[in-house]
Design a protein around this motif. Structure first.
Motif, mmCIF file in Angstrom:
data_model
loop_
_atom_site.group_PDB
_atom_site.id
_atom_site.type_symbol
_atom_site.label_atom_id
_atom_site.label_comp_id
_atom_site.label_asym_id
_atom_site.label_seq_id
_atom_site.Cartn_x
_atom_site.Cartn_y
_atom_site.Cartn_z
ATOM 1 N N THR A 35 3.825 1.586 -1.302
ATOM 2 C CA THR A 35 4.371 1.733 -2.656
ATOM 3 C C THR A 35 3.329 2.326 -3.587
ATOM 4 N N ARG A 36 2.118 1.759 -3.547
ATOM 5 C CA ARG A 36 1.072 2.170 -4.481
ATOM 6 C C ARG A 36 0.617 3.608 -4.212
ATOM 7 N N ARG A 69 0.831 -1.204 0.000
ATOM 8 C CA ARG A 69 0.000 0.000 0.000
ATOM 9 C C ARG A 69 0.873 1.267 0.000
#
Lengths: 508, 313
Positions: B226-227, B224
């Motif tokens: 990273t995104r 999460r």
């Protein structure tokens, strides 16, 4: 036994009759196969007056002339004309037209169409000079055309076979020239279908073509693919059927490839090393001869043309009428080269510059071979490369010392090249060299205006020897035309005038 | 300043740029030595024939007169007629747009598809083997000439394993996708290294930032983070890099077009230069300039949309 023989005889006779009836029938079967050419030149126009190599092979599938070049390129044969007669004074030529020819729009070919087409060709600012001898064209009846020449003119039939004298419907069938050449109508085996500039042009079979059973192909497409490798990949990958002008250096690998055939066709083409005679050193005939002797034709042929060309012995290319294969020319001989130079004012050597086209591998290789041999006789040659279009402008302006040039014949008669290339009347100062030899000019004129083949042959043999003695240019290599095609293709043939007829070609 | 005012201002700025380019293009084209008549009439044309043609083409007039005629036509929406094949320049360029557009689009999409996962992979563990491996890609990728990559792809995937056509553009849409794949991949192999480098660098920078540390401390999963936090912020910088390189690609695409025999605007330009087809050279250069200006505009607009601080500045 006798009766059996008779029965057998009758059987074979019947078979023969059946065959003669059936063969033309089967030959009339509808055309099949879609052939794809790949070539490095982009089609530009259907207007024959503006034709260059990029467009004229394609034009010739749509338009035809009264005569056309024979397979060996040395003569012409009647095509839309059936026959001709010449008046006693040699000034009036009467032609009978074929009566079975129709244009692709269905209207029959008449003498009025021929008159219109020839008059337009003569008035043309592009190739009109081909018709300079034509005084008038008349159409006294639907199948008779009368041409009056201004003076006795031997090359008339050859001129009529030139692409510039293509036959079109009178008044462009009611269209403007611009409209007509967007969607042209001719008597040829193929008709225009679709053109995407910069990509491809497609022609389809002319269903009402006058030669029974032809063409065999349903369509022919010329694709513009500039990269040599890509064209070869397309041929090998089955995306193309004929590759126009594969590089000579690739011919061996193509010959080894399965399913691919290579055509090496003799060409009426020549390469030359041109001298600017306005340059003091090059106005000296001994210097020019020395350089001519120093051209290592065998090495150039080997390196540039993979040995497929031939060393040139004459200003005229082989395959042209009156080409003299015994003309001594000037061949590679460094001893003679040194001897010639010793006779000149430049015994101690001199410096010269060779102008070549940048990026042209043939020019670059030829230049370095020449540079090496000239060095051996004491001539220091520098090489100057210019972008191709700039090189040609420099050549025409005669702001060069030596340059590489060439010629491909457009008509079967040598007159076009000789008048243009050797005499002041050609309008280009003898191919931009400033050469001017009264004896040569007189012989060229004699050959042009005499209709006796013996007189012409004598004149042209003299010309070939004289221009070689004068070393007006150095004649280097006669390169062949190279083609590669898939083995599904049959009947493909290129004549020495660089013309091919797709109506004879089959696929599959 | 609102977003709309920003867009308007940027659009107005395009006008003087394009005007300047029109003068530069005209001047440069006419400065090249050489002669259109030479191409049209062949090597053997006499002076008299060249004169007639130059008059017909209107290039015997003084340069200033020719420039005003060019601008006059331009203001009337015409780019003139090709010397070479007498087609309208606008329709010639428009006819090539689908080829160039699809090639560019395909190249960019494939570049992103290659660059995105690889950069995430590399940035996820700095200094690890996978990071070193991904970091080696730009060095190799940028070192390969386009011609060579194209030819190798044709040899491998066109001839050895005939999965794709070796050249051309196809007729129907699926055919086009099929034939555009290899050239797009050629572009992507050369474009993606630049993207990988920029994406990886900015991702690493963001991974070190305080807010990512805070997010980690709050126990949010790596996926999460990273995104949501890393990728979105890292992409901002890469959009600019991508934009500049697309503009650059438009000009260099001619190599790919040539190898794959795709007749896009790049090959039109090169052909026309060697033919001294002035109207086309002028037209295509103006069009290239327009695209470059447009791409940089779009890049800035996307940048502004992603990062509201740009508009305020």
């Amino acid at each position: 036994m006798v009766s059996r023989k008779k029965t057998l005889g009758a059987f074979f006779a019947a078979l023969t009759v059946a065959a003669t009836v059936l063969v033309p029938l089967s030959a009339n079967a509808s055309p099949t196969g879609d052939l794809i050419f790949v070539r490095s030149q982009d089609f530009a126009t259907f207007d024959p007056d503006l034709a260059q190599n990029d467009s004229l092979f394609i034009q010739q599938q749509v338009f035809e002339g009264l005569y056309r070049g024979t397979k060996d390129g040395k003569g012409v044969e009647p095509w839309l004309a059936k026959s001709h007669t010449t008046s006693k004074d040699g000034l009036t030529w009467t032609f009978k037209l074929r009566t079975d020819v129709k244009f692709s729009n269905g209207s029959p070919l008449t003498a009025a169409d021929v008159k219109f087409s020839l008059d337009r060709a003569t008035a043309g600012t592009g190739w009109g000079f081909i018709n300079e001898a034509i005084g008038s064209v008349e159409a006294p009846s639907t199948d008779t055309v009368v041409i009056k020449t201004k003076f006795q003119w031997a090359p008339l039939l050859a001129d009529l076979a030139c692409f510039s004298n293509s036959i079109m419907p009178k008044d462009f069938g009611g269209k403007t020239a611009a409209e007509f050449f967007k969607d042209p109508i001719g008597t040829g085996a193929f008709v225009f279908d679709k053109w995407t500039p910069g990509t491809e042009i497609k022609l389809v079979a002319n269903k009402s073509y006058w030669q029974p059973g032809k063409p065999y192909l349903n369509s022919v497409t010329w694709k513009y693919v500039i990269d040599d490798n890509t064209r070869e990949f397309m041929l090998k990958g089955g995306q193309a059927d004929i590759n126009e002008e594969p590089p000579a250096t690739n011919i061996k690998s193509l010959q080894a490839a399965p399913n691919i055939k290579v055509g090496i066709f003799p060409a009426a083409a020549s390469n030359y090393l041109a001298f600017n005679h306005k340059v003091p050193a090059l106005s000296d005939v001994n210097v020019r001869r020395a350089i001519s002797y120093a051209v290592d034709r065998a090495a150039i042929n080997k390196v540039v043309y993979s040995g497929l060309g031939t060393a040139s012995n004459s200003f005229l290319p082989p395959g042209v009428n009156y080409y003299d294969k015994n003309s001594p020319g000037v061949q590679f001989d460094l001893k003679k080269a040194a001897a010639e130079l010793a006779k000149s004012k430049y015994k101690k050597g001199l410096k010269l510059e060779l102008l070549i086209r940048g990026g042209n591998k043939a020019h670059e290789a030829t230049a370095s071979i020449l540079q090496a041999s000239l060095k051996k006789i004491g001539i220091t040659m520098t090489i100057k490369a210019q972008e191709p279009s700039v090189q040609r402008v420099t050549q025409k302006a005669m702001e060069y010392q030596m340059t590489l040039t060439g010629w491909t014949m457009d008509i079967v008669d040598p007159d076009q090249l000789l008048t243009f290339g050797l005499t002041p009347q050609g309008g280009t100062s003898a191919y931009f060299t400033n050469y001017n030899n009264e004896k040569v000019n007189a012989a060229v004129k004699k050959g042009q205006t005499s209709v006796d083949p013996k007189v012409r042959a004598a004149a042209y043999t003299f010309v070939q020897k004289q221009v070689a003695d004068d070393a007006f240019m150095a004649f280097t290599i006669n390169p062949p035309y190279l083609y590669a095609w898939s083995n599904k293709i049959t009947g493909f043939f290129v004549n020495p005038l660089y013309s091919y007829k797709m109506e004879d070609v089959k696929k599959g | 300043m609102s977003y709309l005012t920003y867009v308007g201002k940027r659009l107005l700025q395009m006008l003087p740029v394009l005007f300047g380019i029109s003068i530069a293009v005209f001047a440069i084209v006419h400065l090249i030595p050489g002669d259109p008549a030479d191409v049209l009439l062949g090597q053997n044309a006499t002076d008299a024939r060249v004169k007639i043609l130059n008059k017909k083409l209107g290039i015997d007039r003084p340069l200033l007169v020719q420039y005003f005629a060019f601008v006059w036509d331009l203001l009337h929406g015409s780019l003139g007629t090709s010397f070479y094949n007498r087609e309208s320049v606008s329709s010639l360029i428009l006819g090539r747009l689908p080829e160039t557009g699809m090639l560019l689009f395909g190249g960019v999409i494939l570049s992103i598809l290659i660059a995105l996962p690889l950069s995430i992979l590399a940035a996820s563990k700095r200094g690890a083997f996978r990071d070193q491996l991904v970091r080696a890609i730009p060095i190799v990728g940028l070192g390969m000439p386009q011609v060579w990559v194209g030819v190798m792809l044709i040899l491998l995937l066109g001839l050895r394993f005939p999965l794709f056509p070796v050249s051309g553009f196809g007729e129907t849409f699926p055919e086009r996708i099929h034939s555009i794949f290899l050239p797009s991949l050629t572009i992507a192999i050369l474009l993606s290294p630049i993207l990988i480098r920029s994406l990886r660098a900015s991702m690493l920078e963001i991974l070190d930032s305080d807010y990512v540390l805070t997010a980690r401390a709050k126990g949010i999963s790596t996926a999460r983070i990273t995104r949501v936090h890393v990728l979105r912020n890292a992409i901002i910088a890469s959009v600019t890099v991508l934009g500049i390189n697309i503009a650059y690609l438009v000009g260099s695409m001619v190599v790919v077009e040539r190898v794959f025999a795709i007749s896009g605007t790049g090959s039109l330009m090169i052909d026309s230069i060697s033919r001294r087809d002035y109207p086309i050279v002028q037209g295509v250069t103006l069009y290239f300039a327009f695209i470059v200006v447009l791409v940089s505009l779009i890049t800035d607009l996307i940048h502004a949309a992603l990062d509201p601080r740009v508009v305020v500045k």
